[in-house]
Design a protein around this motif. Structure first.
Motif, short mmCIF file in Angstrom:
data_model
loop_
_atom_site.label_atom_id
_atom_site.label_comp_id
_atom_site.label_asym_id
_atom_site.label_seq_id
_atom_site.Cartn_x
_atom_site.Cartn_y
_atom_site.Cartn_z
N GLY A 42 4.54 -10.51 2.83
CA GLY A 42 3.20 -10.36 3.40
C GLY A 42 2.26 -9.84 2.34
O GLY A 42 2.46 -10.06 1.13
N MET A 44 1.74 -6.88 0.98
CA MET A 44 2.27 -6.02 -0.08
C MET A 44 3.34 -6.75 -0.90
O MET A 44 3.43 -6.58 -2.12
CB MET A 44 2.83 -4.72 0.52
CG MET A 44 2.96 -3.61 -0.48
SD MET A 44 1.37 -3.20 -1.28
CE MET A 44 1.96 -2.58 -2.83
N GLU A 66 10.49 -13.89 7.53
CA GLU A 66 10.65 -14.57 8.83
C GLU A 66 9.47 -15.47 9.16
O GLU A 66 9.58 -16.31 10.05
CB GLU A 66 10.75 -13.52 9.94
CG GLU A 66 11.97 -12.65 9.85
CD GLU A 66 11.95 -11.55 10.91
OE1 GLU A 66 13.01 -10.99 11.16
OE2 GLU A 66 10.87 -11.27 11.47
N ASP A 67 8.36 -15.25 8.48
CA ASP A 67 7.13 -15.94 8.84
C ASP A 67 6.84 -17.06 7.84
O ASP A 67 6.69 -16.80 6.63
CB ASP A 67 5.98 -14.91 8.85
CG ASP A 67 4.66 -15.53 9.23
OD1 ASP A 67 4.48 -15.83 10.42
OD2 ASP A 67 3.82 -15.72 8.33
N CYS A 107 9.96 -5.22 1.48
CA CYS A 107 8.51 -5.09 1.71
C CYS A 107 8.16 -5.55 3.12
O CYS A 107 7.13 -6.18 3.35
CB CYS A 107 7.73 -5.91 0.68
SG CYS A 107 8.23 -5.60 -1.00
N THR A 112 11.16 -1.82 10.29
CA THR A 112 12.33 -2.65 9.96
C THR A 112 13.11 -2.10 8.76
O THR A 112 14.17 -2.64 8.43
CB THR A 112 11.89 -4.09 9.60
OG1 THR A 112 11.11 -4.03 8.39
CG2 THR A 112 11.06 -4.73 10.70
N HIS A 113 12.60 -1.08 8.08
CA HIS A 113 13.18 -0.68 6.79
C HIS A 113 14.66 -0.29 6.90
O HIS A 113 15.48 -0.71 6.08
CB HIS A 113 12.37 0.47 6.17
CG HIS A 113 11.03 0.03 5.67
ND1 HIS A 113 10.07 0.89 5.21
CD2 HIS A 113 10.47 -1.22 5.57
CE1 HIS A 113 8.98 0.22 4.85
NE2 HIS A 113 9.21 -1.06 5.07
N LYS A 131 6.93 2.14 1.15
CA LYS A 131 6.61 3.31 1.94
C LYS A 131 6.03 2.87 3.28
O LYS A 131 5.53 1.77 3.36
CB LYS A 131 5.62 4.22 1.21
CG LYS A 131 4.27 3.58 0.87
CD LYS A 131 3.13 3.30 1.73
CE LYS A 131 2.79 3.24 3.06
NZ LYS A 131 1.77 2.42 3.60
N GLN A 159 3.16 4.40 -4.89
CA GLN A 159 2.58 4.15 -6.21
C GLN A 159 1.24 4.84 -6.43
O GLN A 159 0.71 4.79 -7.54
CB GLN A 159 2.45 2.63 -6.46
CG GLN A 159 1.21 1.96 -5.96
CD GLN A 159 1.25 1.73 -4.45
OE1 GLN A 159 1.92 2.45 -3.73
NE2 GLN A 159 0.53 0.76 -3.97
N VAL A 197 0.70 -9.31 9.67
CA VAL A 197 1.48 -10.30 10.41
C VAL A 197 2.01 -9.62 11.67
O VAL A 197 2.67 -8.57 11.60
CB VAL A 197 2.64 -10.84 9.53
CG1 VAL A 197 3.51 -11.81 10.34
CG2 VAL A 197 2.10 -11.51 8.27
#
Ligand SMILES: NC(=O)c1ccc[n+]([C@@H]2O[C@H](COP(=O)([O-])OP(=O)(O)OC[C@H]3O[C@@H](n4cnc5c(N)ncnc54)[C@H](O)[C@@H]3O)[C@@H](O)[C@H]2O)c1
Length: 420
Positions: A42, A44, A66-67, A107, A112-113, A131, A159, A197
């Motif tokens: 996406g 990032m 997934e997209d 990312c 979902t991380h 993050k 960052q 998204v």
């Protein structure tokens, strides 16, 4: 300080120009460079793609999202810059089975991380995790604990610490230029959350809430500067203007758009953070006062095309070289490299980790405590009380105080005696 900025810039330019003369093909990377795979392409994920391609320290061999729209936009980044297109994996097993992959970037959206990390952790390869590391304290502690036994490095996507003004500020503070730090004041003024998204960032359940999602960067900076753990937090915040009538799939948005947060640290340092998300342009300010003087750092930026950012730093310590302040904006070739250049510096740190070297990239312990500070601030808003950090964590049955989960907070001499 100006010389230090010149060194930071020339070191990065040396990496950007290394083994890649003007005439070289855009896809040329340094011989023997590692291969990355990216999960989530996406907004990032694509910023990371651009930074990695610009630095030429690594090659991207595969992507998974997934997209279909995100995949298409990511592939465009490669074709537009003349780079070979990566493999597009059909699922995560495809990615983890790819023997070429030396390191993996996660990312995907915040919620979902943990699940994505669990799906790739058997590879044992170095991981870059965006993050905030999680949306809940339980998941953040789980990931920080997992990092302790993980065979490779896990670097978090905090960052902002590499923005020009913050690199210089952190160095000056760690050098003791301000003496013993007493007060920290940080603020961010900016427009509303951007489209995402499936609009996950409009809902606290998917983002972790505004202070966790957006502001973990600032609590990371504040915690580093305080060089201590938060002890008590009081915050006031809410939603004044943004997304009041917004819904997606029948769910109404519930995220805050402004907040004032006060943090008392265990070592007596006091911090405050102001968030405003209904401003026309972006403004970030940092003021730190110690027993020798005060440092001010600021950045002005814009989401509007064609407008460059500008950064400034001032160190009001008698005799300090930056007493009158100076413009520390990165040159355009760096500043355009994502989040005003900071993403490039983050990738230099990640590349070092992938090669088994040390670097000052954000650790899981730092990411965990940034989230704890932010989460406790949200709890203070919810309960309208001053929240004691240790008491609250104990009441929740959470223990983020064991070895390895507390960041290295003794980075500098902070006693008044050593810095009269
Ligand atoms: N470091 C920073 O300054 C910064 C800035 C923006 C976003 N972020 C973080 O980056 C992450 C992504 O944010 P974004 O702005 O790119 O969001 P986005 O919505 O633009 O992109 C997320 C992408 O992940 C994909 N995705 C969702 N679940 C997935 C899964 N299980 N497997 C594979 N792909 C999946 C989506 O389809 C989407 O393409 C978030 O954690 C966000 O907080 C960090």
């Amino acid at each position: 300080m100006k010389e230090q900025l010149d060194t930071i810039i020339s070191d990065l330019k040396a990496i950007m120009g290394r083994d890649a003369p003007e005439s070289a093909n855009a896809s040329e990377t340094v011989v023997g460079s590692p291969s990355y795979a990216i999960i989530g392409t996406g907004m990032m994920g694509r910023e990371h793609i651009r930074a990695i391609l610009q630095l030429k320290q690594a090659r991207i061999v595969g992507i998974f999202d997934e997209d279909a729209g995100s995949v298409k936009r990511a592939l465009r980044e490669f074709t537009q810059s003349g780079h070979e297109a990566p493999a597009v994996y059909t699922d995560l097993d495809d990615l983890t089975d790819d023997k070429r992959v030396d390191a993996i970037l996660i990312c995907t959206p915040n919620f979902t991380h943990r699940q994505v990390f669990d799906a790739i952790k058997h590879t044992g390869r170095p991981v870059f995790l965006e993050k905030p590391m999680a949306t809940t304290l339980e998941d953040a502690i789980y990931l920080a604990e997992a990092s302790l036994s993980y065979p490779s490095s896990i670097l978090l996507g905090m960052q902002y610490r590499y923005k020009s003004q913050y690199q210089l500020a952190l160095d000056a503070i760690n050098n003791g230029d301000l003496g013993s730090v007493k007060m920290i004041s940080l603020c961010e003024y900016r427009p509303a959350f951007l489209p995402k998204v499936k609009e996950w960032n409009k809902f606290a359940v998917y983002s972790g809430g505004t202070l966790v999602e957006k502001c973990c960067h600032y609590f990371d900076l504040m915690n580093r500067i305080a060089a201590s753990l938060p002890a008590r937090v009081f915050a006031s915040g809410g939603r004044a203007l943004n997304f009041k009538d917004f819904s997606y799939n029948g769910q109404s948005s519930d995220i805050d758009d402004h907040a004032l947060v006060i943090v008392e640290y265990e070592n007596g340092v006091r911090g405050q953070f102001t968030l405003n998300m209904f401003s026309e342009e972006l403004y970030e300010g940092l003021t730190v006062s110690g027993n020798r003087g005060t440092l001010r750092a600021e950045e002005r930026a814009s989401f509007k095309p064609g407008r460059r950012s500008s950064s400034k730093i001032t160190v009001e310590v008698p005799g300090h070289a930056a007493y009158d302040g100076f413009d520390c904006t990165f040159p355009e070739a760096i500043e355009s490299g994502g989040h005003y250049g900071s993403t490039l510096f983050e990738h230099v740190r990640f590349a070092k980790r992938v090669q088994g070297q040390q670097s000052d990239g954000a650790s899981c312990a730092e990411g965990l405590w940034a989230i704890i500070t932010a989460w406790i601030a949200q709890e203070s808003i919810r309960t309208n009380t001053v929240v004691d950090v240790r008491e609250t964590l104990a009441r929740l049955g959470l223990d983020p105080f064991s070895e390895g989960l507390i960041p290295d907070i003794n980075q500098r001499q902070t006693s008044d005696e050593t810095n009269p």
